[in-house]
Design a protein around this motif. Structure first.
Motif, PDB file in Angstrom:
ATOM      1  N   LEU A  92       0.807  -1.211   0.000  1.00 21.67           N
ATOM      2  CA  LEU A  92       0.000   0.000   0.000  1.00 21.67           C
ATOM      3  C   LEU A  92       0.847   1.271   0.000  1.00 21.67           C
ATOM      4  CD1 LEU A  92      -2.927   1.289   0.536  1.00 21.67           C
ATOM      5  CD2 LEU A  92      -2.246   1.287   2.946  1.00 21.67           C
ATOM      6  N   ILE A  93       0.401   2.262  -0.796  1.00 25.60           N
ATOM      7  CA  ILE A  93       0.948   3.622  -0.746  1.00 25.60           C
ATOM      8  C   ILE A  93      -0.249   4.570  -0.800  1.00 25.60           C
ATOM      9  CG2 ILE A  93       2.380   5.370  -1.878  1.00 25.60           C
ATOM     10  CD1 ILE A  93       3.907   3.010  -3.224  1.00 25.60           C
ATOM     11  N   VAL A  94      -0.338   5.466   0.175  1.00 22.71           N
ATOM     12  CA  VAL A  94      -1.363   6.514   0.172  1.00 22.71           C
ATOM     13  C   VAL A  94      -0.607   7.840   0.136  1.00 22.71           C
ATOM     14  CG1 VAL A  94      -3.296   7.578   1.394  1.00 22.71           C
ATOM     15  CG2 VAL A  94      -2.961   5.086   1.519  1.00 22.71           C
ATOM     16  N   GLN A  95      -0.960   8.687  -0.836  1.00 19.53           N
ATOM     17  CA  GLN A  95      -0.243   9.950  -1.007  1.00 19.53           C
ATOM     18  C   GLN A  95      -1.176  11.013  -1.563  1.00 19.53           C
ATOM     19  OE1 GLN A  95       2.697   8.628  -3.903  1.00 19.53           O
ATOM     20  NE2 GLN A  95       1.541   9.537  -5.565  1.00 19.53           N
ATOM     21  N   THR A  96      -0.725  12.253  -1.467  1.00 17.48           N
ATOM     22  CA  THR A  96      -1.413  13.330  -2.170  1.00 17.48           C
ATOM     23  C   THR A  96      -0.670  13.589  -3.466  1.00 17.48           C
ATOM     24  OG1 THR A  96      -0.159  15.016  -0.971  1.00 17.48           O
ATOM     25  CG2 THR A  96      -2.340  14.431  -0.101  1.00 17.48           C
ATOM     26  N   PHE A  97      -1.374  14.210  -4.423  1.00 17.80           N
ATOM     27  CA  PHE A  97      -0.815  14.504  -5.743  1.00 17.80           C
ATOM     28  C   PHE A  97      -1.309  15.876  -6.164  1.00 17.80           C
ATOM     29  CE2 PHE A  97      -1.094  14.695 -10.331  1.00 17.80           C
ATOM     30  CZ  PHE A  97       0.096  14.114 -10.760  1.00 17.80           C
ATOM     31  N   THR A  98      -0.367  16.776  -6.466  1.00 19.27           N
ATOM     32  CA  THR A  98      -0.707  18.117  -6.930  1.00 19.27           C
ATOM     33  C   THR A  98       0.155  18.479  -8.133  1.00 19.27           C
ATOM     34  OG1 THR A  98      -1.259  18.812  -4.677  1.00 19.27           O
ATOM     35  CG2 THR A  98      -0.851  20.561  -6.263  1.00 19.27           C
ATOM     36  N   PHE A  99      -0.487  18.987  -9.169  1.00 15.56           N
ATOM     37  CA  PHE A  99       0.205  19.525 -10.340  1.00 15.56           C
ATOM     38  C   PHE A  99       0.488  20.989 -10.034  1.00 15.56           C
ATOM     39  CE2 PHE A  99      -0.691  21.606 -14.634  1.00 15.56           C
ATOM     40  CZ  PHE A  99       0.621  21.512 -15.065  1.00 15.56           C
ATOM     41  N   ASP A 100       1.743  21.430 -10.197  1.00 14.80           N
ATOM     42  CA  ASP A 100       2.108  22.809  -9.894  1.00 14.80           C
ATOM     43  C   ASP A 100       1.240  23.817 -10.638  1.00 14.80           C
ATOM     44  OD1 ASP A 100       4.097  21.823  -8.256  1.00 14.80           O
ATOM     45  OD2 ASP A 100       5.764  22.425  -9.562  1.00 14.80           O
ATOM     46  N   GLY A 101       0.783  23.464 -11.845  1.00 11.62           N
ATOM     47  CA  GLY A 101      -0.044  24.362 -12.642  1.00 11.62           C
ATOM     48  C   GLY A 101      -1.457  24.541 -12.092  1.00 11.62           C
ATOM     49  N   MET A 102      -1.852  23.676 -11.168  1.00 17.25           N
ATOM     50  CA  MET A 102      -3.164  23.777 -10.517  1.00 17.25           C
ATOM     51  C   MET A 102      -2.971  23.555  -9.012  1.00 17.25           C
ATOM     52  SD  MET A 102      -5.742  21.698 -13.056  1.00 17.25           S
ATOM     53  CE  MET A 102      -7.050  21.852 -11.855  1.00 17.25           C
ATOM     54  N   PRO A 103      -2.310  24.489  -8.321  1.00 15.58           N
ATOM     55  CA  PRO A 103      -1.910  24.264  -6.926  1.00 15.58           C
ATOM     56  C   PRO A 103      -3.056  24.061  -5.949  1.00 15.58           C
ATOM     57  CG  PRO A 103      -1.534  26.550  -7.559  1.00 15.58           C
ATOM     58  CD  PRO A 103      -1.920  25.812  -8.806  1.00 15.58           C
ATOM     59  N   ASP A 104      -4.281  24.461  -6.310  1.00 11.65           N
ATOM     60  CA  ASP A 104      -5.415  24.248  -5.413  1.00 11.65           C
ATOM     61  C   ASP A 104      -6.063  22.878  -5.607  1.00 11.65           C
ATOM     62  OD1 ASP A 104      -5.025  26.776  -4.406  1.00 11.65           O
ATOM     63  OD2 ASP A 104      -6.528  27.695  -5.707  1.00 11.65           O
ATOM     64  N   GLY A 105      -5.681  22.180  -6.659  1.00 12.97           N
ATOM     65  CA  GLY A 105      -6.254  20.868  -6.942  1.00 12.97           C
ATOM     66  C   GLY A 105      -5.398  19.766  -6.352  1.00 12.97           C
ATOM     67  N   VAL A 106      -5.845  19.216  -5.236  1.00 19.26           N
ATOM     68  CA  VAL A 106      -5.099  18.156  -4.565  1.00 19.26           C
ATOM     69  C   VAL A 106      -5.901  16.868  -4.664  1.00 19.26           C
ATOM     70  CG1 VAL A 106      -4.094  17.364  -2.387  1.00 19.26           C
ATOM     71  CG2 VAL A 106      -4.099  19.811  -2.947  1.00 19.26           C
ATOM     72  N   ALA A 107      -5.275  15.819  -5.189  1.00 20.80           N
ATOM     73  CA  ALA A 107      -5.917  14.506  -5.249  1.00 20.80           C
ATOM     74  C   ALA A 107      -5.347  13.626  -4.140  1.00 20.80           C
ATOM     75  CB  ALA A 107      -5.679  13.856  -6.608  1.00 20.80           C
ATOM     76  N   LEU A 108      -6.197  12.802  -3.557  1.00 18.38           N
ATOM     77  CA  LEU A 108      -5.765  11.801  -2.599  1.00 18.38           C
ATOM     78  C   LEU A 108      -5.667  10.492  -3.352  1.00 18.38           C
ATOM     79  CD1 LEU A 108      -5.081  10.924   0.288  1.00 18.38           C
ATOM     80  CD2 LEU A 108      -7.538  10.554   0.657  1.00 18.38           C
ATOM     81  N   GLU A 109      -4.472   9.910  -3.363  1.00 22.74           N
ATOM     82  CA  GLU A 109      -4.229   8.705  -4.152  1.00 22.74           C
ATOM     83  C   GLU A 109      -3.925   7.517  -3.249  1.00 22.74           C
ATOM     84  OE1 GLU A 109      -2.706  10.626  -8.276  1.00 22.74           O
ATOM     85  OE2 GLU A 109      -1.157   9.750  -7.007  1.00 22.74           O
ATOM     86  N   LYS A 110      -4.448   6.377  -3.663  1.00 22.64           N
ATOM     87  CA  LYS A 110      -4.221   5.134  -2.931  1.00 22.64           C
ATOM     88  C   LYS A 110      -3.819   4.071  -3.939  1.00 22.64           C
ATOM     89  CE  LYS A 110      -6.672   1.954   0.163  1.00 22.64           C
ATOM     90  NZ  LYS A 110      -7.985   1.698   0.803  1.00 22.64           N
ATOM     91  N   LEU A 111      -2.693   3.438  -3.702  1.00 19.63           N
ATOM     92  CA  LEU A 111      -2.190   2.384  -4.575  1.00 19.63           C
ATOM     93  C   LEU A 111      -2.142   1.096  -3.756  1.00 19.63           C
ATOM     94  CD1 LEU A 111       0.594   2.597  -7.120  1.00 19.63           C
ATOM     95  CD2 LEU A 111       0.757   0.843  -5.387  1.00 19.63           C
ATOM     96  N   VAL A 112      -2.877   0.089  -4.209  1.00 20.72           N
ATOM     97  CA  VAL A 112      -2.934  -1.198  -3.521  1.00 20.72           C
ATOM     98  C   VAL A 112      -2.353  -2.262  -4.443  1.00 20.72           C
ATOM     99  CG1 VAL A 112      -4.473  -2.931  -2.508  1.00 20.72           C
ATOM    100  CG2 VAL A 112      -5.000  -0.489  -2.245  1.00 20.72           C
ATOM    101  N   LEU A 113      -1.461  -3.094  -3.893  1.00 14.32           N
ATOM    102  CA  LEU A 113      -0.862  -4.193  -4.644  1.00 14.32           C
ATOM    103  C   LEU A 113      -1.429  -5.507  -4.125  1.00 14.32           C
ATOM    104  CD1 LEU A 113       2.838  -2.970  -4.665  1.00 14.32           C
ATOM    105  CD2 LEU A 113       1.108  -2.687  -6.439  1.00 14.32           C
ATOM    106  N   GLU A 114      -1.900  -6.329  -5.054  1.00 15.17           N
ATOM    107  CA  GLU A 114      -2.491  -7.617  -4.706  1.00 15.17           C
ATOM    108  C   GLU A 114      -1.647  -8.727  -5.332  1.00 15.17           C
ATOM    109  OE1 GLU A 114      -6.607 -10.080  -5.680  1.00 15.17           O
ATOM    110  OE2 GLU A 114      -6.450  -7.967  -6.237  1.00 15.17           O
ATOM    111  N   ASP A 115      -1.203  -9.652  -4.506  1.00 11.62           N
ATOM    112  CA  ASP A 115      -0.419 -10.796  -4.970  1.00 11.62           C
ATOM    113  C   ASP A 115      -1.354 -11.781  -5.656  1.00 11.62           C
ATOM    114  OD1 ASP A 115       1.232 -12.989  -5.351  1.00 11.62           O
ATOM    115  OD2 ASP A 115       2.097 -12.898  -3.339  1.00 11.62           O
TER     116      ASP A 115
END
Length: 161
Positions: A92-115
């Protein structure tokens, strides 16, 4: 000569919430896929479209850490940054993601790996955006090209390691 198999990448916009879901299988065990997402040098090798170079400016991949990278395309630089909220080895990785060109737009991202067994992994990544407009802007930005070409580069990287 071996040929690397490329799997289909599913990119789905949720109709109920401003969320993008990406599902992709890899012919590598979860620990290798996880390492490719957390090792600064490996991330720089596969992230983004084939037409760009990725420069990692900051990479502290641990719970509470932060990151920043820049994609360079034909002399233009596009910066992205965020924070790692939770990092659990091989799953698992949970992170935020922001493009500098849209600094007010913050996405919450979750990456899950399944064996999946037999040295295979299913990655499911979600990006929850602030609004449907932000989600749709992300989808129309060419994100699909970056995701698809990036994962093809990741296939090649995983086949060599």
């Amino acid at each position: 000569m071996t040929t690397t198999q490329h799997h289909e990448t599913q990119i789905v916009a949720d109709p109920e919430v401003p969320l993008i879901r990406i599902i992709r299988e890899f012919d590598a065990p979860p620990e290798k896929v996880f390492r490719a997402h957390t090792d600064r040098d490996l991330v720089a090798q596969w992230t983004g479209p084939s037409s760009t170079q990725t420069r990692i400016d900051e990479w502290d991949c641990r719970t509470g850490g932060s990151w920043r990278y820049v994609s360079v395309h034909e002399g233009q630089e596009y910066g992205f940054h965020g924070s790692f909220h939770e990092v659990r080895p091989d799953e698992l990785i949970v992170q935020t993601f922001t493009f500098d060109g849209m600094p007010d737009g913050v996405a919450l991202e979750k990456l899950v790996l399944e064996d999946l067994g037999n040295g295979r992994t299913r990655l499911t990544a979600t990006s929850l955006c602030d609004s449907f407009a932000d989600r749709d802007a992300m989808l129309s930005s060419g994100m699909d090209v970056g995701v698809n070409e990036g994962y093809e580069k990741l296939d090649e990287l995983l086949s060599r390691s």
